[in-house]
Design a protein around this motif. Sequence first.
Motif, PDB file in Angstrom:
ATOM      1  N   TRP A   4      14.152 -55.609   3.819  1.00  0.00           N
ATOM      2  CA  TRP A   4      13.726 -56.398   4.969  1.00  0.00           C
ATOM      3  C   TRP A   4      12.656 -57.417   4.565  1.00  0.00           C
ATOM      4  O   TRP A   4      12.664 -58.554   5.032  1.00  0.00           O
ATOM      5  CB  TRP A   4      13.194 -55.481   6.071  1.00  0.00           C
ATOM      6  CG  TRP A   4      14.283 -54.740   6.774  1.00  0.00           C
ATOM      7  CD1 TRP A   4      14.636 -53.438   6.592  1.00  0.00           C
ATOM      8  CD2 TRP A   4      15.184 -55.268   7.750  1.00  0.00           C
ATOM      9  NE1 TRP A   4      15.700 -53.119   7.387  1.00  0.00           N
ATOM     10  CE2 TRP A   4      16.049 -54.222   8.122  1.00  0.00           C
ATOM     11  CE3 TRP A   4      15.336 -56.516   8.348  1.00  0.00           C
ATOM     12  CZ2 TRP A   4      17.067 -54.383   9.059  1.00  0.00           C
ATOM     13  CZ3 TRP A   4      16.337 -56.690   9.290  1.00  0.00           C
ATOM     14  CH2 TRP A   4      17.189 -55.644   9.642  1.00  0.00           C
ATOM     15  N   ARG A   5      11.742 -57.005   3.703  1.00  0.00           N
ATOM     16  CA  ARG A   5      10.725 -57.930   3.220  1.00  0.00           C
ATOM     17  C   ARG A   5      11.361 -59.057   2.416  1.00  0.00           C
ATOM     18  O   ARG A   5      10.977 -60.224   2.511  1.00  0.00           O
ATOM     19  CB  ARG A   5       9.707 -57.168   2.364  1.00  0.00           C
ATOM     20  CG  ARG A   5       8.671 -58.031   1.668  1.00  0.00           C
ATOM     21  CD  ARG A   5       7.804 -58.790   2.646  1.00  0.00           C
ATOM     22  NE  ARG A   5       7.050 -57.889   3.508  1.00  0.00           N
ATOM     23  CZ  ARG A   5       6.202 -58.305   4.454  1.00  0.00           C
ATOM     24  NH1 ARG A   5       6.046 -59.606   4.663  1.00  0.00           N
ATOM     25  NH2 ARG A   5       5.559 -57.439   5.198  1.00  0.00           N
ATOM     26  N   LEU A   8      12.883 -61.487   4.757  1.00  0.00           N
ATOM     27  CA  LEU A   8      11.862 -62.344   5.349  1.00  0.00           C
ATOM     28  C   LEU A   8      11.450 -63.446   4.375  1.00  0.00           C
ATOM     29  O   LEU A   8      11.342 -64.619   4.750  1.00  0.00           O
ATOM     30  CB  LEU A   8      10.643 -61.504   5.742  1.00  0.00           C
ATOM     31  CG  LEU A   8       9.420 -62.272   6.256  1.00  0.00           C
ATOM     32  CD1 LEU A   8       9.737 -63.013   7.545  1.00  0.00           C
ATOM     33  CD2 LEU A   8       8.253 -61.315   6.463  1.00  0.00           C
ATOM     34  N   GLU A   9      11.213 -63.083   3.114  1.00  0.00           N
ATOM     35  CA  GLU A   9      10.785 -64.063   2.123  1.00  0.00           C
ATOM     36  C   GLU A   9      11.853 -65.131   1.896  1.00  0.00           C
ATOM     37  O   GLU A   9      11.537 -66.269   1.539  1.00  0.00           O
ATOM     38  CB  GLU A   9      10.459 -63.363   0.803  1.00  0.00           C
ATOM     39  CG  GLU A   9       9.218 -62.492   0.842  1.00  0.00           C
ATOM     40  CD  GLU A   9       7.970 -63.302   1.111  1.00  0.00           C
ATOM     41  OE1 GLU A   9       7.894 -64.466   0.681  1.00  0.00           O
ATOM     42  OE2 GLU A   9       7.051 -62.761   1.768  1.00  0.00           O
ATOM     43  N   TYR A  12      11.217 -68.275   3.887  1.00  0.00           N
ATOM     44  CA  TYR A  12      10.142 -69.115   3.354  1.00  0.00           C
ATOM     45  C   TYR A  12      10.613 -69.900   2.132  1.00  0.00           C
ATOM     46  O   TYR A  12      10.222 -71.053   1.927  1.00  0.00           O
ATOM     47  CB  TYR A  12       8.928 -68.257   3.008  1.00  0.00           C
ATOM     48  CG  TYR A  12       8.209 -67.722   4.215  1.00  0.00           C
ATOM     49  CD1 TYR A  12       7.367 -68.533   4.968  1.00  0.00           C
ATOM     50  CD2 TYR A  12       8.380 -66.406   4.628  1.00  0.00           C
ATOM     51  CE1 TYR A  12       6.712 -68.050   6.087  1.00  0.00           C
ATOM     52  CE2 TYR A  12       7.729 -65.908   5.750  1.00  0.00           C
ATOM     53  CZ  TYR A  12       6.901 -66.738   6.470  1.00  0.00           C
ATOM     54  OH  TYR A  12       6.262 -66.254   7.594  1.00  0.00           O
ATOM     55  N   LEU A 126       9.029 -53.255   8.700  1.00  0.00           N
ATOM     56  CA  LEU A 126       8.201 -54.449   8.853  1.00  0.00           C
ATOM     57  C   LEU A 126       7.495 -54.397  10.200  1.00  0.00           C
ATOM     58  O   LEU A 126       7.913 -53.678  11.107  1.00  0.00           O
ATOM     59  CB  LEU A 126       9.049 -55.724   8.767  1.00  0.00           C
ATOM     60  CG  LEU A 126       9.575 -56.168   7.390  1.00  0.00           C
ATOM     61  CD1 LEU A 126      10.407 -57.420   7.546  1.00  0.00           C
ATOM     62  CD2 LEU A 126       8.442 -56.405   6.413  1.00  0.00           C
ATOM     63  N   SER A 127       6.457 -55.195  10.339  1.00  0.00           N
ATOM     64  CA  SER A 127       5.759 -55.296  11.616  1.00  0.00           C
ATOM     65  C   SER A 127       6.627 -56.056  12.610  1.00  0.00           C
ATOM     66  O   SER A 127       7.588 -56.751  12.237  1.00  0.00           O
ATOM     67  CB  SER A 127       4.427 -56.022  11.442  1.00  0.00           C
ATOM     68  OG  SER A 127       4.638 -57.379  11.056  1.00  0.00           O
ATOM     69  N   SER A 129       5.866 -58.672  14.331  1.00  0.00           N
ATOM     70  CA  SER A 129       5.772 -60.124  14.140  1.00  0.00           C
ATOM     71  C   SER A 129       6.659 -60.595  12.998  1.00  0.00           C
ATOM     72  O   SER A 129       7.321 -61.639  13.100  1.00  0.00           O
ATOM     73  CB  SER A 129       4.319 -60.532  13.879  1.00  0.00           C
ATOM     74  OG  SER A 129       3.824 -59.896  12.715  1.00  0.00           O
ATOM     75  N   ASP A 130       6.700 -59.840  11.903  1.00  0.00           N
ATOM     76  CA  ASP A 130       7.556 -60.217  10.769  1.00  0.00           C
ATOM     77  C   ASP A 130       9.031 -60.157  11.161  1.00  0.00           C
ATOM     78  O   ASP A 130       9.831 -61.025  10.770  1.00  0.00           O
ATOM     79  CB  ASP A 130       7.302 -59.291   9.579  1.00  0.00           C
ATOM     80  CG  ASP A 130       5.979 -59.595   8.900  1.00  0.00           C
ATOM     81  OD1 ASP A 130       5.459 -60.706   9.098  1.00  0.00           O
ATOM     82  OD2 ASP A 130       5.462 -58.718   8.178  1.00  0.00           O
ATOM     83  N   TYR A 133       9.932 -63.228  12.965  1.00  0.00           N
ATOM     84  CA  TYR A 133      10.232 -64.367  12.097  1.00  0.00           C
ATOM     85  C   TYR A 133      11.665 -64.306  11.587  1.00  0.00           C
ATOM     86  O   TYR A 133      12.361 -65.327  11.509  1.00  0.00           O
ATOM     87  CB  TYR A 133       9.268 -64.390  10.905  1.00  0.00           C
ATOM     88  CG  TYR A 133       7.820 -64.547  11.286  1.00  0.00           C
ATOM     89  CD1 TYR A 133       7.447 -65.312  12.382  1.00  0.00           C
ATOM     90  CD2 TYR A 133       6.810 -63.914  10.555  1.00  0.00           C
ATOM     91  CE1 TYR A 133       6.113 -65.449  12.741  1.00  0.00           C
ATOM     92  CE2 TYR A 133       5.478 -64.045  10.910  1.00  0.00           C
ATOM     93  CZ  TYR A 133       5.134 -64.814  11.998  1.00  0.00           C
ATOM     94  OH  TYR A 133       3.825 -64.948  12.352  1.00  0.00           O
TER      95      TYR A 133
END
Length: 316
Positions: A4-5, A8-9, A12, A126-127, A129-130, A133
Amino acid sequence: MNAWRLFLEMWYVLIGFILLASAINGYKGVKDNRKYGVFAFWTILAVLFAAGPYIPNKLNGILVIAMGVLSALKLVNLGDIKQVSDSFRMDESNKHGNLIFIPSLIIAFGAFLFASVLPKIAGDALSASDLGYIAIGISAVLGLISLIMITKAPVKYVVEDGSRLVRTMGSFLILPQLLGALGAIFTAAGLGDVVAHIVGSMIPQGNVFLGVVAYVVGMALFTMIMGNGFAAFTVITVGVGIPFVISQGADPVIASALAMTAGFCGTLLTPMAANFNIVSATLLETKSQYTVIKYQVPFALAMLVAHILMMYFFAF
């Protein structure tokens, strides 16, 4: 790094590629030595978005300062930025009609849907908020796919028009991130305690109405300074909301919710909220960069009064 991280990356990194395209197009569009400044600004921002977490914090800070210097030297919003012609806009509008709103609706409803579903799937990976995103990123991709299907436009136009939009915004593009970071710094520095001391010397102890006024107006004013209601919320709630409103018997849920939207009244009144007020004026090509703010002033003030009344009567 969990999946999941990594997901998210990925968004970006994708933003980094768009910014890099802006750097290349800016380099080609400027005909003198200033093209190096344009290229450097957007390349640095691309690196910060794509690789910021993997770069030492000191180096990140140096890169941000370098961007500030380039912006101060007016080397960012330069060059031949090709705009879409009015005739093309009208032709496409008449051709597709209301179908052109479908991508925007997909982004809006998709973000809400995925933000509701992803926490149930990801659990504690993940949180919230993340995950939000990620939801916005997925919805944006779906909206983009629908746009290409509706307009039959070549995929290369996505990068070209994205780059055009980024370069039109110029250095205002990064103002929300910088202001958000500034809010975190103010909170860590204990600014809320300073605000509480100042307000406490002005408001009689136990005066609920003046406490409400201070909370609502303070949120709006500090948002105008910060350009970001979320950054202002922590400082003003700690300094004013808790000691002068919530501790006097106000429902914390109602009071804090109204305080946040009161901050958004301040957003309507400040050029510091560049992504809402200055960028929109730039994209609309208004005669003054403050045109949007001028039209919003009476509505913002009316809503601010309404927030004071609602908090006073509904939170207690």
